[in-house]
Design a protein around this motif. Structure first.
Motif, PDB file in Angstrom:
ATOM      1  N   ILE A  70       1.700  -2.244 -10.669  1.00 24.11           N
ATOM      2  CA  ILE A  70       2.402  -1.027 -10.128  1.00 24.11           C
ATOM      3  C   ILE A  70       2.537  -1.105  -8.551  1.00 24.11           C
ATOM      4  CG2 ILE A  70       2.221   1.493 -10.120  1.00 24.11           C
ATOM      5  CD1 ILE A  70       0.498   1.209 -12.697  1.00 24.11           C
ATOM      6  N   ARG A  71       4.022  -0.819  -8.236  1.00 20.39           N
ATOM      7  CA  ARG A  71       4.160  -0.782  -6.625  1.00 20.39           C
ATOM      8  C   ARG A  71       3.932   0.693  -6.099  1.00 20.39           C
ATOM      9  NH1 ARG A  71       4.910  -6.090  -4.525  1.00 20.39           N
ATOM     10  NH2 ARG A  71       6.177  -6.434  -6.383  1.00 20.39           N
ATOM     11  N   VAL A  72       3.035   0.822  -4.882  1.00 25.00           N
ATOM     12  CA  VAL A  72       3.086   2.073  -4.376  1.00 25.00           C
ATOM     13  C   VAL A  72       3.540   1.779  -2.637  1.00 25.00           C
ATOM     14  CG1 VAL A  72       1.491   3.647  -3.513  1.00 25.00           C
ATOM     15  CG2 VAL A  72       0.938   2.516  -5.645  1.00 25.00           C
ATOM     16  N   VAL A  73       4.586   2.508  -2.468  1.00 23.39           N
ATOM     17  CA  VAL A  73       5.140   2.295  -1.395  1.00 23.39           C
ATOM     18  C   VAL A  73       5.431   3.587  -0.583  1.00 23.39           C
ATOM     19  CG1 VAL A  73       7.627   1.327  -0.376  1.00 23.39           C
ATOM     20  CG2 VAL A  73       6.629   0.566  -2.295  1.00 23.39           C
ATOM     21  N   GLY A  74       5.341   3.592   0.611  1.00 20.68           N
ATOM     22  CA  GLY A  74       5.667   4.660   1.736  1.00 20.68           C
ATOM     23  C   GLY A  74       4.651   4.564   2.997  1.00 20.68           C
ATOM     24  N   PRO A  75       4.806   5.070   3.997  1.00 20.69           N
ATOM     25  CA  PRO A  75       4.145   5.204   5.034  1.00 20.69           C
ATOM     26  C   PRO A  75       2.864   5.895   5.016  1.00 20.69           C
ATOM     27  CG  PRO A  75       6.395   6.140   5.677  1.00 20.69           C
ATOM     28  CD  PRO A  75       6.308   5.907   4.130  1.00 20.69           C
ATOM     29  N   GLU A  76       2.563   6.612   3.536  1.00 17.84           N
ATOM     30  CA  GLU A  76       1.286   7.336   3.550  1.00 17.84           C
ATOM     31  C   GLU A  76       0.914   6.709   2.166  1.00 17.84           C
ATOM     32  OE1 GLU A  76       1.056  11.739   4.916  1.00 17.84           O
ATOM     33  OE2 GLU A  76       3.272  11.242   4.185  1.00 17.84           O
ATOM     34  N   ALA A  77       1.391   5.567   1.962  1.00 26.06           N
ATOM     35  CA  ALA A  77       1.009   5.018   0.482  1.00 26.06           C
ATOM     36  C   ALA A  77      -0.765   4.865   0.664  1.00 26.06           C
ATOM     37  CB  ALA A  77       1.488   3.559   0.344  1.00 26.06           C
ATOM     38  N   GLY A  78      -1.195   4.291   1.777  1.00 27.25           N
ATOM     39  CA  GLY A  78      -2.775   4.077   1.590  1.00 27.25           C
ATOM     40  C   GLY A  78      -3.555   5.410   1.466  1.00 27.25           C
ATOM     41  N   THR A  79      -2.762   6.455   2.308  1.00 21.20           N
ATOM     42  CA  THR A  79      -3.571   7.873   2.027  1.00 21.20           C
ATOM     43  C   THR A  79      -3.500   8.246   0.746  1.00 21.20           C
ATOM     44  OG1 THR A  79      -3.085   8.182   4.425  1.00 21.20           O
ATOM     45  CG2 THR A  79      -3.527  10.091   3.099  1.00 21.20           C
ATOM     46  N   PHE A  80      -2.323   8.196   0.010  1.00 23.40           N
ATOM     47  CA  PHE A  80      -1.932   8.569  -1.261  1.00 23.40           C
ATOM     48  C   PHE A  80      -3.274   7.928  -2.289  1.00 23.40           C
ATOM     49  CE2 PHE A  80      -0.281   7.114  -5.595  1.00 23.40           C
ATOM     50  CZ  PHE A  80      -0.841   8.230  -6.227  1.00 23.40           C
ATOM     51  N   LEU A  81      -3.323   6.498  -2.300  1.00 23.92           N
ATOM     52  CA  LEU A  81      -4.329   5.711  -3.086  1.00 23.92           C
ATOM     53  C   LEU A  81      -5.675   6.609  -2.787  1.00 23.92           C
ATOM     54  CD1 LEU A  81      -2.723   2.098  -3.015  1.00 23.92           C
ATOM     55  CD2 LEU A  81      -2.868   3.723  -5.010  1.00 23.92           C
ATOM     56  N   ASN A  82      -5.956   6.733  -1.564  1.00 25.67           N
ATOM     57  CA  ASN A  82      -7.234   7.250  -1.491  1.00 25.67           C
ATOM     58  C   ASN A  82      -7.590   8.510  -1.926  1.00 25.67           C
ATOM     59  OD1 ASN A  82      -8.011   5.051   0.167  1.00 25.67           O
ATOM     60  ND2 ASN A  82      -8.377   6.537   2.235  1.00 25.67           N
ATOM     61  N   THR A  83      -6.480   9.034  -2.317  1.00 27.71           N
ATOM     62  CA  THR A  83      -6.691  10.405  -3.240  1.00 27.71           C
ATOM     63  C   THR A  83      -6.738  10.239  -4.643  1.00 27.71           C
ATOM     64  OG1 THR A  83      -4.232  11.115  -3.587  1.00 27.71           O
ATOM     65  CG2 THR A  83      -5.388  11.706  -1.596  1.00 27.71           C
ATOM     66  N   ALA A  84      -6.186   8.960  -5.208  1.00 30.82           N
ATOM     67  CA  ALA A  84      -5.978   8.677  -6.637  1.00 30.82           C
ATOM     68  C   ALA A  84      -7.040   7.790  -7.192  1.00 30.82           C
ATOM     69  CB  ALA A  84      -4.666   8.024  -6.571  1.00 30.82           C
ATOM     70  N   LEU A  85      -7.707   6.905  -6.161  1.00 29.37           N
ATOM     71  CA  LEU A  85      -8.620   5.842  -6.496  1.00 29.37           C
ATOM     72  C   LEU A  85      -9.881   6.274  -5.703  1.00 29.37           C
ATOM     73  CD1 LEU A  85      -6.391   2.516  -6.390  1.00 29.37           C
ATOM     74  CD2 LEU A  85      -6.690   4.095  -8.169  1.00 29.37           C
ATOM     75  N   VAL A  86     -10.976   5.769  -6.385  1.00 29.58           N
ATOM     76  CA  VAL A  86     -12.159   5.915  -5.753  1.00 29.58           C
ATOM     77  C   VAL A  86     -12.528   5.058  -4.486  1.00 29.58           C
ATOM     78  CG1 VAL A  86     -13.292   6.780  -7.882  1.00 29.58           C
ATOM     79  CG2 VAL A  86     -13.596   4.330  -7.043  1.00 29.58           C
ATOM     80  N   GLY A  87     -11.742   4.053  -4.115  1.00 32.67           N
ATOM     81  CA  GLY A  87     -12.222   2.995  -2.912  1.00 32.67           C
ATOM     82  C   GLY A  87     -11.323   3.743  -1.749  1.00 32.67           C
ATOM     83  N   ASN A  88     -11.757   3.200  -0.749  1.00 34.67           N
ATOM     84  CA  ASN A  88     -10.918   3.216   0.679  1.00 34.67           C
ATOM     85  C   ASN A  88      -9.841   2.133   0.678  1.00 34.67           C
ATOM     86  OD1 ASN A  88      -9.990   3.987   2.971  1.00 34.67           O
ATOM     87  ND2 ASN A  88     -12.097   4.171   4.108  1.00 34.67           N
ATOM     88  N   LEU A  89      -8.706   2.453   0.075  1.00 29.20           N
ATOM     89  CA  LEU A  89      -7.535   1.574   0.232  1.00 29.20           C
ATOM     90  C   LEU A  89      -6.881   1.712   1.521  1.00 29.20           C
ATOM     91  CD1 LEU A  89      -7.453  -0.095  -2.305  1.00 29.20           C
ATOM     92  CD2 LEU A  89      -8.168   2.254  -2.686  1.00 29.20           C
ATOM     93  N   ALA A  90      -6.862   2.778   2.200  1.00 26.42           N
ATOM     94  CA  ALA A  90      -6.256   2.994   3.527  1.00 26.42           C
ATOM     95  C   ALA A  90      -6.812   1.967   4.527  1.00 26.42           C
ATOM     96  CB  ALA A  90      -6.234   4.325   3.904  1.00 26.42           C
ATOM     97  N   ALA A  91      -8.135   1.853   4.523  1.00 30.03           N
ATOM     98  CA  ALA A  91      -8.611   0.843   5.227  1.00 30.03           C
ATOM     99  C   ALA A  91      -8.341  -0.754   5.199  1.00 30.03           C
ATOM    100  CB  ALA A  91     -10.136   1.014   5.485  1.00 30.03           C
TER     101      ALA A  91
END
Length: 406
Positions: A70-91
């Motif tokens: 599953i591809r997640v794309v965009g300038p705020e993709a990391g911030t979005f994944l931080n709301t969707a998953l339990v880990g810190n993906l933005a970092a």
């Protein structure tokens, strides 16, 4: 990650089952097939014990094309994944990967997965095959809410139907992968760290190469289009012919991951369990985002779930010859002087847990199991029994993993 909890073998193709782009390759090799989550997948090619030992001593070749991408794309993709998953993906740094969980609001685990940061604005999320559609739907629902709340244009694309995934696992995997990449890219393979990814060229085809796996050994996973998968599979087999590379099915993959103490969705992980009970230190409470399940997980942590209350996943080492299986009860033994006050009050034979996975360990030579056990009985060395259909078999609590590569 996941493998089948129950398997039924078949040789004749079932038109109701999906097949990977490599189905013809498996048939030519004489594979026995299994129905796994609606997919006709190779269970084994010859002996699952031989395949298991090949991964531990040389290298194994796996078709994992049933997994999701599953591809997640965009300038705020990391911030979005931080709301969707339990880990810190933005970092997460570009080129790195992270194991994480996607949870429900109540903290129950929907799936465990790996997220790769491909570029600053692009991630690849790889869920388990059986949960692919569920995870894709959850991410699509959550990105819609995220975009509405933040004025974002983050996009989620399920690309699973176009991507094949091949894995090479074992101590000689680097040697094999280095021999098939373009000559001037050999150093890239050698320098690629664990839980990292990069792009390489194999036979003129661009391939996403990740140093990840589910066997407890060094290994690589390769993502590429379906129509290029057969050529890569054959090139790897030829390159690994002198290095002991052996095609491997799901049966040995399950015994390998169990020895390595890696959880299996549907056995160790489910919506009925939290990360604390599973012993997975992957929840980031330090990140700012209010991720799905955060409040429930904060409450579970505060009450000591999996530490001072409830149950936690442990390893059990067999002291006899018989193995426990998923669903078997863990009970206090007939003689349990150190089993705690609860045992004194209620006596031997009391059920204190349940086996989630278990079988004889081909590498270690004795039965092993993972089980959820009441927190009073977590101390390594604690004697417990597994009730094998009315016949208690002796085990002892050990720290996970059972096997660590040298």
């Amino acid at each position: 990650m996941t493998e089948p909890a129950e398997q039924t073998t078949s040789q004749s193709p079932d038109p109701a089952l999906r097949e990977t782009a490599l189905a013809g390759e498996h048939e030519e090799l004489g594979a026995s097939f299994t129905d796994f989550g609606g997919w006709r997948m190779p269970l084994k090619y010859s002996s699952e014990l031989e395949e298991h030992h090949a991964v531990r001593t040389a290298a194994g070749l796996f078709d994992l094309s049933h997994m999701g991408e599953i591809r997640v794309v965009g300038p705020e993709a990391g911030t979005f994944l931080n709301t969707a998953l339990v880990g810190n993906l933005a970092a997460l740094a570009v080129g790195k990967a992270r194991y994480s969980l996607i949870c429900r609001e109540d903290g129950g685990i929907l799936d465990d997965l790996i997220a790769y940061r491909i570029t600053e604005q692009e991630y690849l999320v790889v869920p388990n095959a059986a949960n692919r559609e569920l995870v894709a739907a959850a991410l699509e629902e959550r990105v819609w809410a995220f975009n509405a709340a933040h004025g974002s244009e983050t996009e989620v694309w399920d690309e699973s139907d176009g991507i094949s995934l091949i894995a090479v696992q074992g101590p000689r995997s680097q040697e094999i992968i280095s021999s098939v990449v373009r000559l001037d890219e050999t150093f890239i393979v050698e320098e690629l760290g664990y839980y990292a990814s990069t792009t390489v060229t194999i036979g003129g085809q661009e391939v996403l190469l990740a140093r990840t796996g589910y066997t407890g050994e060094d290994g690589f996973e390769l993502f590429l289009p379906h129509d290029k998968a057969g050529a890569l599979w054959r090139a790897l087999r030829e390159a690994g012919s002198d290095a002991g590379l052996t095609p491997c099915g799901l049966a040995c993959r399950d015994s390998l991951r169990l020895e390595a103490g890696m959880p299996l969705y549907g056995n160790e992980l489910s919506t009925e369990r939290t990360s604390f009970e599973a012993g997975l230190p992957v929840v980031s409470f330090s990140k700012e985002e209010d991720f799905v399940g955060r409040a429930a997980l904060e409450a579970a942590k505060a009450e000591g779930r999996g530490r001072t209350s409830g149950q936690r996943l442990v390893g059990l080492k067999g002291l006899g010859r018989r193995a426990g299986r998923s669903g078997y009860s863990v009970v206090l033994p007939e003689e349990a002087p150190d089993a705690g006050a609860a045992a004194d009050a209620e006596g031997p034979g009391r059920v204190v847990g349940v086996v989630t996975s278990g079988q004889p360990s081909p590498t270690l030579g004795y039965p092993i199991a993972m089980a959820y056990v009441d927190v009073e009985h977590l101390e390594p060395g604690t004697r417990l029994d597994i009730d094998l259909r009315g016949k208690p078999q002796p085990f002892e609590v050990v720290e996970l993993p059972f096997y660590v590569r040298t």
